[in-house]
Scaffold this motif. Structure first.
Motif, short mmCIF file in Angstrom:
data_model
loop_
_atom_site.label_atom_id
_atom_site.label_comp_id
_atom_site.label_asym_id
_atom_site.label_seq_id
_atom_site.Cartn_x
_atom_site.Cartn_y
_atom_site.Cartn_z
N ILE A 6 -13.85 -4.04 -11.19
CA ILE A 6 -13.74 -2.84 -10.51
C ILE A 6 -12.51 -1.89 -10.71
O ILE A 6 -12.48 -0.66 -10.38
CB ILE A 6 -13.98 -2.61 -9.14
CG1 ILE A 6 -12.83 -3.19 -8.10
CG2 ILE A 6 -15.69 -3.00 -8.84
CD1 ILE A 6 -12.88 -2.84 -6.80
N PRO A 7 -11.36 -2.60 -11.47
CA PRO A 7 -10.00 -1.71 -11.37
C PRO A 7 -10.25 -0.52 -12.14
O PRO A 7 -10.77 -0.73 -13.52
CB PRO A 7 -9.07 -2.65 -12.02
CG PRO A 7 -9.97 -3.82 -12.54
CD PRO A 7 -11.23 -3.85 -11.79
N ASN A 8 -9.72 0.65 -11.95
CA ASN A 8 -9.52 1.90 -12.57
C ASN A 8 -10.90 2.41 -13.35
O ASN A 8 -10.85 2.81 -14.47
CB ASN A 8 -8.51 1.65 -13.60
CG ASN A 8 -7.63 2.70 -13.76
OD1 ASN A 8 -7.78 3.63 -13.10
ND2 ASN A 8 -6.65 2.49 -14.54
N PRO A 9 -11.95 2.33 -12.69
CA PRO A 9 -13.36 2.62 -13.31
C PRO A 9 -13.49 4.18 -13.36
O PRO A 9 -12.89 5.11 -12.79
CB PRO A 9 -14.43 2.18 -12.25
CG PRO A 9 -13.81 2.30 -10.87
CD PRO A 9 -12.21 2.14 -11.47
N GLU A 10 -14.16 4.39 -14.66
CA GLU A 10 -14.86 5.95 -14.81
C GLU A 10 -15.98 6.06 -13.68
O GLU A 10 -17.08 5.45 -14.02
CB GLU A 10 -14.85 6.36 -15.97
CG GLU A 10 -13.65 6.21 -16.95
CD GLU A 10 -14.29 6.59 -18.26
OE1 GLU A 10 -13.30 7.43 -19.00
OE2 GLU A 10 -14.98 6.01 -18.91
N LEU A 11 -16.05 6.77 -12.82
CA LEU A 11 -17.25 6.91 -11.78
C LEU A 11 -18.07 8.05 -12.16
O LEU A 11 -17.63 9.02 -12.61
CB LEU A 11 -16.68 6.90 -10.46
CG LEU A 11 -15.79 5.48 -9.98
CD1 LEU A 11 -15.18 5.64 -8.54
CD2 LEU A 11 -16.52 4.41 -10.06
N ASN A 12 -19.22 7.93 -11.76
CA ASN A 12 -20.41 9.02 -11.75
C ASN A 12 -21.06 8.66 -10.19
O ASN A 12 -20.53 7.94 -9.33
CB ASN A 12 -21.11 9.05 -12.60
CG ASN A 12 -21.85 7.75 -12.91
OD1 ASN A 12 -22.24 7.19 -11.85
ND2 ASN A 12 -22.73 7.86 -14.14
N ARG A 13 -22.05 9.66 -9.96
CA ARG A 13 -22.70 9.51 -8.60
C ARG A 13 -23.37 8.32 -8.36
O ARG A 13 -23.66 7.80 -7.07
CB ARG A 13 -23.76 10.79 -8.35
CG ARG A 13 -24.72 10.75 -9.30
CD ARG A 13 -25.58 12.03 -8.96
NE ARG A 13 -26.63 12.00 -9.75
CZ ARG A 13 -27.74 11.80 -9.61
NH1 ARG A 13 -28.14 11.22 -8.38
NH2 ARG A 13 -28.88 11.90 -10.39
N LEU A 29 -22.60 0.27 -13.78
CA LEU A 29 -21.10 0.12 -13.86
C LEU A 29 -20.84 -0.84 -14.83
O LEU A 29 -19.91 -1.09 -15.58
CB LEU A 29 -20.88 -0.50 -12.43
CG LEU A 29 -19.29 -0.57 -12.07
CD1 LEU A 29 -18.64 0.78 -12.19
CD2 LEU A 29 -19.07 -1.29 -10.91
N ALA A 30 -22.10 -1.86 -15.16
CA ALA A 30 -21.75 -2.62 -16.28
C ALA A 30 -21.95 -2.18 -17.75
O ALA A 30 -21.08 -2.68 -18.46
CB ALA A 30 -22.81 -3.98 -15.87
N GLU A 31 -22.69 -1.16 -17.61
CA GLU A 31 -22.73 -0.65 -19.04
C GLU A 31 -21.66 0.19 -19.40
O GLU A 31 -21.29 0.49 -20.78
CB GLU A 31 -23.96 0.46 -18.88
CG GLU A 31 -24.43 0.89 -20.48
CD GLU A 31 -25.59 1.88 -20.32
OE1 GLU A 31 -26.63 1.01 -20.55
OE2 GLU A 31 -25.66 2.95 -20.30
N GLN A 32 -20.78 0.62 -18.25
CA GLN A 32 -19.37 1.20 -18.60
C GLN A 32 -18.57 0.13 -19.15
O GLN A 32 -17.30 0.61 -19.35
CB GLN A 32 -19.05 1.97 -17.36
CG GLN A 32 -20.03 3.13 -17.07
CD GLN A 32 -19.57 3.92 -15.94
OE1 GLN A 32 -18.78 3.26 -14.93
NE2 GLN A 32 -20.19 5.27 -15.82
#
Length: 311
Positions: free
Chosen positions: A188-195, A236-239
């Motif tokens: 999870i460090p520094n992720p690009e997040l969405n809803r 999250l895995a696809e990112q």
């Protein structure tokens, strides 16, 4: 021969070392400045790595560190990964005939790949070349980075995780009529997040968890809703915030199937720029270089769009 610059896309993940002999208060890599420092040290010759095979000896190196920005103020770091041939066994032609022996060159010839570390999105574009694509280049790149981290006395290093093609994982997940098992390790460090991913990130962040292995099972089928944990984990895995492949089991087309995804990186192409990219360390400040950098970041965003918070 194509003159386009082709690259494979990877997520930059910070991997904390779990070593019994590490000092309890050892510093970890956390900031973009830490990453810049690590890459600078990684381009020193002391971090070069030797690879020995049955018929050859190679040296892997990083060189030509450059701190760049494109015209949109996108933060890019430029390095070149090189594999030099120190020795190779084979047939040697002599004045009197031919013999089998070991040939060496000084200085050795090298195959290279230009790499861009996009700190604005924590993505890495690695040139796809015929000479290096079928080698263990990623292992040796990560060994170089690990050696640099050790030199800096940091308890972390950098690992590159393939960013799959769009819907490479989510599409696979949704293709099952009933998902009975899903196994994935998230980072999870520094992720690009969405809803979809904000809630799972907040949960892990509050819990102080940086790596999380999930082995979710339900023979009657798990929820595929976009607000449920399995879907958020797939997004999250696809990112690229994962470790290794994602394994999915269930019923698809009325048949029980086991499938995996996430080990093949998305590939981008920018036409007509390969030779220019190869010489970027010489022409980095020119207007042409700025156009090239903008073209590369645009292609990164095309094959892996930045997530929208409310989408």
């Amino acid at each position: 021969m194509s003159r386009r610059y082709s690259f494979d896309l990877f997520r930059l993940n910070i991997e904390d070392r779990a070593d019994l002999f590490l000092r309890p208060n050892i510093q970890r890599l956390r900031t973009d400045d830490d990453i810049r420092m690590l890459l600078q040290v990684a381009t020193e010759y002391e971090q070069d790595q030797i690879q020995k095979t049955r018929s050859a000896i190679f040296k892997w190196s990083l060189r030509e560190y450059r701190d760049l920005r494109d015209s949109n103020n996108r933060e890019l770091l430029h390095v070149i990964l090189a594999r030099s041939v120190l020795e190779r066994d084979g047939v040697i032609v002599t004045d009197d005939g031919m013999s089998v022996g070991t040939s060496s060159l000084n200085p050795p010839l090298a195959s290279t790949a230009v790499c861009f570390f996009d700190l604005s999105r924590h993505l890495v574009a690695v040139e796809h070349t015929g000479d290096l694509s079928q080698t263990a280049w990623k292992d040796f790149l990560q060994q170089i980075l690990g050696s640099a981290a050790f030199r800096l006395e940091r308890g972390s290093t950098i690992e590159l995780e393939p960013v799959p093609e769009k819907n490479g994982i989510v599409g696979l997940f949704m293709s099952f009529e009933r998902v009975t098992r899903m196994k994935v390790t998230l980072r999870i460090p520094n992720p690009e997040l969405n809803r979809y991913t904000q809630a799972i990130y907040d949960d892990l962040e509050i819990s102080g968890v940086r790596e999380f292995t999930q082995d979710m099972k339900n023979p009657n089928g798990m929820s595929k809703s976009d607000n449920a944990r399995p879907f958020a984990s797939a997004v999250l895995a696809e990112q690229g915030y994962k470790k290794g492949e994602v394994q999915i089991e269930g019923i698809r087309n009325d048949t029980f199937e086991q499938a995996s995804s996430g080990t093949t990186a998305a590939r981008g192409h920018v036409r007509g720029l390969r030779d220019f990219v190869r010489g970027l360390h010489v022409t980095a400040k020119t207007k042409e270089a700025q156009k090239m950098l903008t073209a590369i970041t645009a292609e990164i965003d095309r094959i892996h769009p930045a997530p929208e918070k409310n989408a």
